[in-house]
Design an enzyme around this catalytic site. Structure first.
Site, PDB file in Angstrom:
ATOM      1  N   CYS A 181      52.639  91.270 -60.629  1.00  0.00           N
ATOM      2  CA  CYS A 181      52.977  92.053 -61.799  1.00  0.00           C
ATOM      3  C   CYS A 181      53.464  90.459 -62.932  1.00  0.00           C
ATOM      4  O   CYS A 181      53.834  89.512 -62.289  1.00  0.00           O
ATOM      5  CB  CYS A 181      54.475  92.560 -61.739  1.00  0.00           C
ATOM      6  SG  CYS A 181      54.928  93.148 -63.717  1.00  0.00           S
ATOM      7  N   CYS A 204      60.973  89.589 -63.762  1.00  0.00           N
ATOM      8  CA  CYS A 204      62.314  90.194 -63.412  1.00  0.00           C
ATOM      9  C   CYS A 204      62.887  89.734 -62.077  1.00  0.00           C
ATOM     10  O   CYS A 204      62.375  89.956 -61.221  1.00  0.00           O
ATOM     11  CB  CYS A 204      62.073  91.710 -63.370  1.00  0.00           C
ATOM     12  SG  CYS A 204      61.185  92.481 -64.542  1.00  0.00           S
ATOM     13  N   CYS A 234      62.942  91.571 -58.933  1.00  0.00           N
ATOM     14  CA  CYS A 234      61.790  92.483 -58.256  1.00  0.00           C
ATOM     15  C   CYS A 234      60.782  91.597 -57.237  1.00  0.00           C
ATOM     16  O   CYS A 234      60.327  90.517 -57.361  1.00  0.00           O
ATOM     17  CB  CYS A 234      61.247  92.748 -59.627  1.00  0.00           C
ATOM     18  SG  CYS A 234      59.718  94.051 -59.177  1.00  0.00           S
ATOM     19  N   CYS A 273      57.564 110.732 -58.429  1.00  0.00           N
ATOM     20  CA  CYS A 273      57.588 109.775 -59.485  1.00  0.00           C
ATOM     21  C   CYS A 273      56.511 108.516 -58.995  1.00  0.00           C
ATOM     22  O   CYS A 273      56.542 108.213 -57.835  1.00  0.00           O
ATOM     23  CB  CYS A 273      58.860 109.012 -59.294  1.00  0.00           C
ATOM     24  SG  CYS A 273      60.309 110.050 -59.600  1.00  0.00           S
ATOM     25  N   CYS A 282      56.769 112.109 -62.806  1.00  0.00           N
ATOM     26  CA  CYS A 282      57.548 111.022 -63.660  1.00  0.00           C
ATOM     27  C   CYS A 282      56.639 109.890 -63.431  1.00  0.00           C
ATOM     28  O   CYS A 282      56.088 109.858 -62.231  1.00  0.00           O
ATOM     29  CB  CYS A 282      58.899 110.852 -62.895  1.00  0.00           C
ATOM     30  SG  CYS A 282      59.617 109.499 -63.627  1.00  0.00           S
ATOM     31  N   CYS A 316      64.015 109.033 -68.113  1.00  0.00           N
ATOM     32  CA  CYS A 316      64.678 108.590 -67.122  1.00  0.00           C
ATOM     33  C   CYS A 316      65.061 106.852 -67.560  1.00  0.00           C
ATOM     34  O   CYS A 316      64.039 106.082 -67.465  1.00  0.00           O
ATOM     35  CB  CYS A 316      63.743 108.657 -66.010  1.00  0.00           C
ATOM     36  SG  CYS A 316      64.499 107.842 -64.474  1.00  0.00           S
ATOM     37  N   ARG A 325      71.405 109.343 -60.944  1.00  0.00           N
ATOM     38  CA  ARG A 325      70.476 108.958 -59.551  1.00  0.00           C
ATOM     39  C   ARG A 325      71.313 107.972 -58.829  1.00  0.00           C
ATOM     40  O   ARG A 325      71.477 106.837 -59.488  1.00  0.00           O
ATOM     41  CB  ARG A 325      69.020 108.878 -59.921  1.00  0.00           C
ATOM     42  CG  ARG A 325      68.551 108.849 -58.530  1.00  0.00           C
ATOM     43  CD  ARG A 325      66.917 108.738 -58.808  1.00  0.00           C
ATOM     44  NE  ARG A 325      66.411 109.898 -59.252  1.00  0.00           N
ATOM     45  CZ  ARG A 325      65.549 109.942 -60.072  1.00  0.00           C
ATOM     46  NH1 ARG A 325      65.072 108.774 -60.803  1.00  0.00           N
ATOM     47  NH2 ARG A 325      65.219 111.091 -60.800  1.00  0.00           N
TER      48      ARG A 325
HETATM   49  N1  SAM Z   1      57.063  97.789 -63.964  1.00  0.00           N
HETATM   50  C1  SAM Z   1      57.623  98.855 -64.419  1.00  0.00           C
HETATM   51  C2  SAM Z   1      58.735  98.428 -65.354  1.00  0.00           C
HETATM   52  O1  SAM Z   1      59.496  97.602 -64.768  1.00  0.00           O
HETATM   53  O2  SAM Z   1      58.792  99.078 -66.160  1.00  0.00           O
HETATM   54  C3  SAM Z   1      57.939 100.142 -63.342  1.00  0.00           C
HETATM   55  C4  SAM Z   1      58.636  99.714 -62.146  1.00  0.00           C
HETATM   56  S1  SAM Z   1      59.968  98.625 -61.634  1.00  0.00           S
HETATM   57  C5  SAM Z   1      60.017  98.344 -59.943  1.00  0.00           C
HETATM   58  C6  SAM Z   1      60.971  99.904 -61.934  1.00  0.00           C
HETATM   59  C7  SAM Z   1      62.733  99.692 -61.782  1.00  0.00           C
HETATM   60  O3  SAM Z   1      63.225  99.367 -60.349  1.00  0.00           O
HETATM   61  C8  SAM Z   1      63.305  98.351 -62.398  1.00  0.00           C
HETATM   62  O4  SAM Z   1      63.559  98.603 -63.613  1.00  0.00           O
HETATM   63  C9  SAM Z   1      64.567  98.112 -61.472  1.00  0.00           C
HETATM   64  O5  SAM Z   1      65.652  98.714 -62.204  1.00  0.00           O
HETATM   65  C10 SAM Z   1      64.338  98.807 -60.154  1.00  0.00           C
HETATM   66  N2  SAM Z   1      64.074  97.597 -59.129  1.00  0.00           N
HETATM   67  C11 SAM Z   1      63.061  97.077 -58.819  1.00  0.00           C
HETATM   68  N3  SAM Z   1      63.356  96.121 -57.941  1.00  0.00           N
HETATM   69  C12 SAM Z   1      64.794  96.565 -57.463  1.00  0.00           C
HETATM   70  C13 SAM Z   1      65.500  95.832 -56.429  1.00  0.00           C
HETATM   71  N4  SAM Z   1      64.966  94.895 -55.712  1.00  0.00           N
HETATM   72  N5  SAM Z   1      66.616  96.466 -56.127  1.00  0.00           N
HETATM   73  C14 SAM Z   1      66.989  97.551 -56.672  1.00  0.00           C
HETATM   74  N6  SAM Z   1      66.306  98.061 -57.842  1.00  0.00           N
HETATM   75  C15 SAM Z   1      65.173  97.401 -58.237  1.00  0.00           C
HETATM   76 FE1  SF4 Z   2      56.937  94.007 -62.817  1.00  0.00          FE
HETATM   77 FE2  SF4 Z   2      58.940  94.490 -61.185  1.00  0.00          FE
HETATM   78 FE3  SF4 Z   2      59.560  93.877 -63.720  1.00  0.00          FE
HETATM   79 FE4  SF4 Z   2      58.443  96.144 -63.265  1.00  0.00          FE
HETATM   80  S1  SF4 Z   2      60.483  95.501 -62.377  1.00  0.00           S
HETATM   81  S2  SF4 Z   2      57.960  94.806 -64.881  1.00  0.00           S
HETATM   82  S3  SF4 Z   2      57.288  95.854 -61.481  1.00  0.00           S
HETATM   83  S4  SF4 Z   2      58.357  92.388 -62.147  1.00  0.00           S
END
Ligand code: SAM
Ligand code: SF4
Ligand code: DTB
Length: 367
Positions: A67, A71, A74, A111, A142, A202, A274
């Site tokens: 990606c 973040c 992530c 989802c 979703c 959501c 949730r």
């Molecule tokens: N890429 C898309 C986005 O960010 O809009 C969707 C996928 S992203 C994995 C969805 C959510 O998963 C993130 O906004 C975050 O809140 C949650 N998430 C991701 N990594 C995580 C982690 N290590 N622990 C807890 N929640 C996590």
């Molecule tokens: Fe990409 Fe992860 Fe951020 Fe979603 S949460 S935008 S998958 S880096």
């Protein structure tokens, strides 16, 4: 107006749904003695929901890793070396196979998540096909695909997508410590596009990222003061991923996590809150307190997107021990008179949950 009348007026459910929360009011809730806070949250919960029903969603990563966003929590960000096996967009048939399996296990919502900044035009036909076909299986749908334009959102809504997940993640003040490649405003714009296209929202966040309580209050304030409360509010506990900047952040006290759930319930009484990522590292007692404090939705199935979730068998046993039954959207939408028939129908289709469903809507299981 007498005190009793005032009390009765205040307890009207419609008065409890507010969009004008101040940060200090929210912090005052966080500061209540623990028992006082979760009791108040449980009272609100009962005015809006069956406290023994929990909505069940199953997640699937339809495109994994690489990606472009940064973040800091992530595993899928291409900015960090997290040892993740990347995967391109899955075939529609593979997605359907997983959706059928989720339905067999008793999930009511499926989802689908993609590690994208935003979907590309050439991906849209596949994604829209997934929505149409998963919906045909009788599941709610979703998706979480990153940022959406109004046109993307219209296409997804047209295909029948029920919910779009896009999180605010944390307070506006802490946000810059966690993500630099998209702004808080970008996220608010996507949420407005989703809402204007007529889909359910959501939207929640993550706690345990090293933020202060004030930031947890700030996240909940932003969510509660949206023009409409999200229908679904995922509260994720950070799963610490080796290789990400947050891998060694200090653990959040589990009572603080439960407080966050309780405050979310009080601020957004009609939303499904949730108990989202992080259950794998929580004991059953912590989860039970989250349900008491107003959590009424979980991700179910052994995988979240790329990390582990509790085993389905463990969750079924936990539900049975707590007398919790899965909430079916058709039951929620129906009136009392048709409810019994629908519950029998759901029970017949969802064999693994049969015992929990049999235990009744407001009674606890007889064990
Ligand atoms: N890429 C898309 C986005 O960010 O809009 C969707 C996928 S992203 C994995 C969805 C959510 O998963 C993130 O906004 C975050 O809140 C949650 N998430 C991701 N990594 C995580 C982690 N290590 N622990 C807890 N929640 C996590
Ligand atoms: Fe990409 Fe992860 Fe951020 Fe979603 S949460 S935008 S998958 S880096
Ligand atoms: C949300 O708030 N949590 C889910 C869902 N929305 C997409 C994702 C949790 C991801 C946890 C890390 C992983 O499994 O990759």
């Amino acid at each position: 107006m007498t005190d009793t009348q005032a009390q009765q007026r205040r307890s009207q459910p419609s008065d409890l749904v507010r969009h004008d929360w101040h940060r200090d009011e929210i912090e005052a809730l966080f500061q209540l003695p623990f028992n006082e806070l979760i009791f108040r949250a449980a009272q609100v919960h009962r005015q809006f929901f069956d406290p023994n029903a929990v909505q069940i969603s199953t997640l699937l990563s339809i495109k994994t890793g690489a990606c472009p966003e940064d973040c800091a929590y992530c595993p899928q960000s291409g900015h960090y070396n997290t040892d993740l096996e990347k995967e391109k967009l899955l075939e529609v048939e593979k997605v359907l196979e997983e959706a059928r399996a989720a339905r067999e296990l008793g999930a009511s919502r499926f989802c689908m998540g993609a590690a994208w900044r935003s979907p590309r035009q050439k991906d849209m036909p596949y994604v829209l096909d997934m929505v149409r076909q998963v919906k045909e299986l009788g599941l709610e749908t979703c998706m979480t695909l990153g940022m959406l334009t109004r046109e993307d959102a219209d296409q997804l809504a047209e295909a029948g997508l029920d919910y779009y997940n896009h999180n605010l993640d944390t307070s506006p003040e802490y946000y810059g410590q966690v993500i630099t490649t998209r702004t808080y405003n970008d996220r608010l714009e996507t949420l407005a596009n989703v809402r204007d296209a007529g889909m359910k929202v959501c939207c929640g966040g993550i706690v345990g990222m090293g933020e202060e309580r004030n930031d947890r209050a700030g996240l909940l304030q932003e969510l509660a003061n949206l023009p409409h409360h999200p229908e679904s509010v995922p509260i994720n506990m950070l799963i610490k991923i080796p290789g990400t900047p947050l891998e060694n952040v200090e653990d959040l006290d589990s009572f603080e996590f439960i407080r966050t759930i309780a405050v979310a319930r009080i601020l957004m009484p009609a939303a499904h809150v949730r108990l989202s990522a992080g259950r794998e590292d929580m004991n059953d007692e912590t989860q039970a307190l989250c349900f008491f404090a107003g959590a009424n939705s979980i991700f179910y199935g052994e995988r979240l997107l790329t990390t582990d979730n509790p085993e389905a068998q463990h969750d079924r046993a936990l539900f049975e021990r707590l007398g919790i039954h899965p909430l079916d959207p058709r039951v929620e939408a129906s009136d009392e008179s048709t409810e019994h028939a629908l519950r029998a129908d759901v029970a017949a289709q969802s064999a693994p949950w049969y015992d929990a469903l049999q235990s009744g809507q407001t009674e606890t299981a007889q064990h």
